[in-house]
Design a protein around this motif. Sequence first.
Motif, PDB file in Angstrom:
ATOM      1  N   SER A  87     -17.852  30.861  30.930  1.00 45.29           N
ATOM      2  CA  SER A  87     -17.344  29.520  31.261  1.00 45.29           C
ATOM      3  C   SER A  87     -18.267  28.399  30.791  1.00 45.29           C
ATOM      4  CB  SER A  87     -17.085  29.412  32.760  1.00 45.29           C
ATOM      5  OG  SER A  87     -18.289  29.583  33.476  1.00 45.29           O
ATOM      6  N   VAL A  88     -19.547  28.668  30.633  1.00 44.37           N
ATOM      7  CA  VAL A  88     -20.475  27.623  30.201  1.00 44.37           C
ATOM      8  C   VAL A  88     -20.164  27.155  28.770  1.00 44.37           C
ATOM      9  CG1 VAL A  88     -22.271  29.162  29.311  1.00 44.37           C
ATOM     10  CG2 VAL A  88     -22.901  26.929  30.191  1.00 44.37           C
ATOM     11  N   PHE A  89     -19.563  28.020  27.966  1.00 44.68           N
ATOM     12  CA  PHE A  89     -19.242  27.674  26.580  1.00 44.68           C
ATOM     13  C   PHE A  89     -17.817  27.153  26.461  1.00 44.68           C
ATOM     14  CE2 PHE A  89     -22.721  30.774  25.831  1.00 44.68           C
ATOM     15  CZ  PHE A  89     -23.573  29.915  25.167  1.00 44.68           C
ATOM     16  N   GLU A  90     -17.474  26.200  27.292  1.00 47.33           N
ATOM     17  CA  GLU A  90     -16.139  25.616  27.286  1.00 47.33           C
ATOM     18  C   GLU A  90     -15.826  24.928  25.956  1.00 47.33           C
ATOM     19  OE1 GLU A  90     -13.742  22.449  30.000  1.00 47.33           O
ATOM     20  OE2 GLU A  90     -15.190  23.740  30.988  1.00 47.33           O
ATOM     21  N   GLY A  91     -16.829  24.337  25.333  1.00 43.32           N
ATOM     22  CA  GLY A  91     -16.620  23.691  24.038  1.00 43.32           C
ATOM     23  C   GLY A  91     -16.237  24.682  22.960  1.00 43.32           C
ATOM     24  N   VAL A  92     -16.829  25.861  22.989  1.00 44.66           N
ATOM     25  CA  VAL A  92     -16.476  26.906  22.024  1.00 44.66           C
ATOM     26  C   VAL A  92     -15.016  27.308  22.239  1.00 44.66           C
ATOM     27  CG1 VAL A  92     -16.918  29.300  21.307  1.00 44.66           C
ATOM     28  CG2 VAL A  92     -18.835  27.783  21.825  1.00 44.66           C
ATOM     29  N   PHE A 151     -20.143  23.339  21.663  1.00 45.34           N
ATOM     30  CA  PHE A 151     -20.520  24.498  22.472  1.00 45.34           C
ATOM     31  C   PHE A 151     -20.231  24.302  23.957  1.00 45.34           C
ATOM     32  CE2 PHE A 151     -24.154  25.053  19.219  1.00 45.34           C
ATOM     33  CZ  PHE A 151     -23.266  25.521  18.276  1.00 45.34           C
ATOM     34  N   PHE A 152     -20.600  23.152  24.473  1.00 47.44           N
ATOM     35  CA  PHE A 152     -20.452  22.896  25.907  1.00 47.44           C
ATOM     36  C   PHE A 152     -19.406  21.808  26.117  1.00 47.44           C
ATOM     37  CE2 PHE A 152     -24.858  24.112  24.896  1.00 47.44           C
ATOM     38  CZ  PHE A 152     -24.877  25.346  25.511  1.00 47.44           C
ATOM     39  N   SER A 153     -19.329  21.255  27.330  1.00 48.07           N
ATOM     40  CA  SER A 153     -18.295  20.241  27.571  1.00 48.07           C
ATOM     41  C   SER A 153     -18.776  19.054  28.395  1.00 48.07           C
ATOM     42  CB  SER A 153     -17.096  20.883  28.270  1.00 48.07           C
ATOM     43  OG  SER A 153     -17.472  21.367  29.539  1.00 48.07           O
ATOM     44  N   TYR A 154     -20.045  19.022  28.782  1.00 50.27           N
ATOM     45  CA  TYR A 154     -20.497  17.973  29.695  1.00 50.27           C
ATOM     46  C   TYR A 154     -20.396  16.573  29.084  1.00 50.27           C
ATOM     47  CZ  TYR A 154     -24.957  18.282  27.184  1.00 50.27           C
ATOM     48  OH  TYR A 154     -25.917  18.294  26.207  1.00 50.27           O
ATOM     49  N   LEU A 155     -20.630  16.427  27.787  1.00 48.14           N
ATOM     50  CA  LEU A 155     -20.512  15.103  27.159  1.00 48.14           C
ATOM     51  C   LEU A 155     -19.049  14.698  27.004  1.00 48.14           C
ATOM     52  CD1 LEU A 155     -23.325  15.405  24.486  1.00 48.14           C
ATOM     53  CD2 LEU A 155     -23.331  13.947  26.508  1.00 48.14           C
ATOM     54  N   ASP A 156     -18.205  15.646  26.656  1.00 47.23           N
ATOM     55  CA  ASP A 156     -16.776  15.336  26.566  1.00 47.23           C
ATOM     56  C   ASP A 156     -16.218  14.967  27.934  1.00 47.23           C
ATOM     57  OD1 ASP A 156     -15.992  15.572  23.833  1.00 47.23           O
ATOM     58  OD2 ASP A 156     -16.330  17.720  23.979  1.00 47.23           O
ATOM     59  N   PRO A 203      -9.163   7.378  26.441  1.00 45.61           N
ATOM     60  CA  PRO A 203      -8.429   7.546  27.699  1.00 45.61           C
ATOM     61  C   PRO A 203      -7.032   8.126  27.496  1.00 45.61           C
ATOM     62  CG  PRO A 203      -8.582   5.226  27.108  1.00 45.61           C
ATOM     63  CD  PRO A 203      -9.437   5.986  26.135  1.00 45.61           C
ATOM     64  N   GLN A 204      -6.463   7.987  26.291  1.00 43.76           N
ATOM     65  CA  GLN A 204      -5.140   8.529  26.053  1.00 43.76           C
ATOM     66  C   GLN A 204      -5.172  10.047  25.901  1.00 43.76           C
ATOM     67  OE1 GLN A 204      -6.977   6.917  23.875  1.00 43.76           O
ATOM     68  NE2 GLN A 204      -6.780   7.837  21.869  1.00 43.76           N
ATOM     69  N   GLN A 205      -6.362  10.610  25.690  1.00 41.51           N
ATOM     70  CA  GLN A 205      -6.507  12.051  25.556  1.00 41.51           C
ATOM     71  C   GLN A 205      -7.585  12.510  26.514  1.00 41.51           C
ATOM     72  OE1 GLN A 205      -7.697  12.106  21.525  1.00 41.51           O
ATOM     73  NE2 GLN A 205      -5.632  12.244  20.731  1.00 41.51           N
ATOM     74  N   ALA A 206      -7.284  13.475  27.329  1.00 44.34           N
ATOM     75  CA  ALA A 206      -8.285  14.005  28.243  1.00 44.34           C
ATOM     76  C   ALA A 206      -9.178  14.969  27.490  1.00 44.34           C
ATOM     77  CB  ALA A 206      -7.613  14.716  29.409  1.00 44.34           C
ATOM     78  N   SER A 207     -10.315  15.261  28.060  1.00 47.18           N
ATOM     79  CA  SER A 207     -11.229  16.192  27.420  1.00 47.18           C
ATOM     80  C   SER A 207     -11.490  17.373  28.330  1.00 47.18           C
ATOM     81  CB  SER A 207     -12.537  15.483  27.087  1.00 47.18           C
ATOM     82  OG  SER A 207     -13.115  14.972  28.254  1.00 47.18           O
ATOM     83  N   GLY A 208     -12.144  18.384  27.778  1.00 47.91           N
ATOM     84  CA  GLY A 208     -12.524  19.544  28.554  1.00 47.91           C
ATOM     85  C   GLY A 208     -11.325  20.266  29.148  1.00 47.91           C
TER      86      GLY A 208
END
Length: 189
Positions: A126-131, A148-153, A162-167
Amino acid sequence: PTDAASLVQLLAETCCGIVGYDFLFYWFHLSMHVWPNIGRLMGHWRHHDHDGYVGAAPAAETAMRTLNHSLLDGTMQVLVSILVQRHTPWGTPKVRLARWLHNVVVPGLLTESHSTGMLRIARRLSVFEGVRDHYLHHRHRGPPFQQFFSYLDETISHHAFPQQASGRRATRLLQQRWSVTPPANPGGG
């Protein structure tokens, strides 16, 4: 590693390099999409040459996409990698084995994030959500930008787009809004 302390040092230096690479390249990647002139200058369009379009055929999810970039775009990735490999965040030179591991793990993660036919080792964690979710970026060219990850997204890209969600929200919203379906078993399993 000769003892527990050197093993911890090796793992810490390798992990810091991976996190550092993902952190630094995120800003370059984001800028190439937020400011199209930078993207054109860097030749980032070449990396997106074979993307599927919303409502059209799915993106070409192959490992070759990892190598499909301009000389400038690829050079930037290499320079970021060299930068995070030279020294640790605490200022000491990295051990040679940590640099070697970085050169194995980072290309492996990049390849896995750009293809669906791999072993999907990182996608199972789960930590590699960006991958796991990077294919979404190639479907609509918005977030997630982190490889690789998702914390910045989760914190920055969500406000910039805002029109597109991330993660985690991206998969659900893309499926609802644009009828984009993920590749079979994107999380592995």
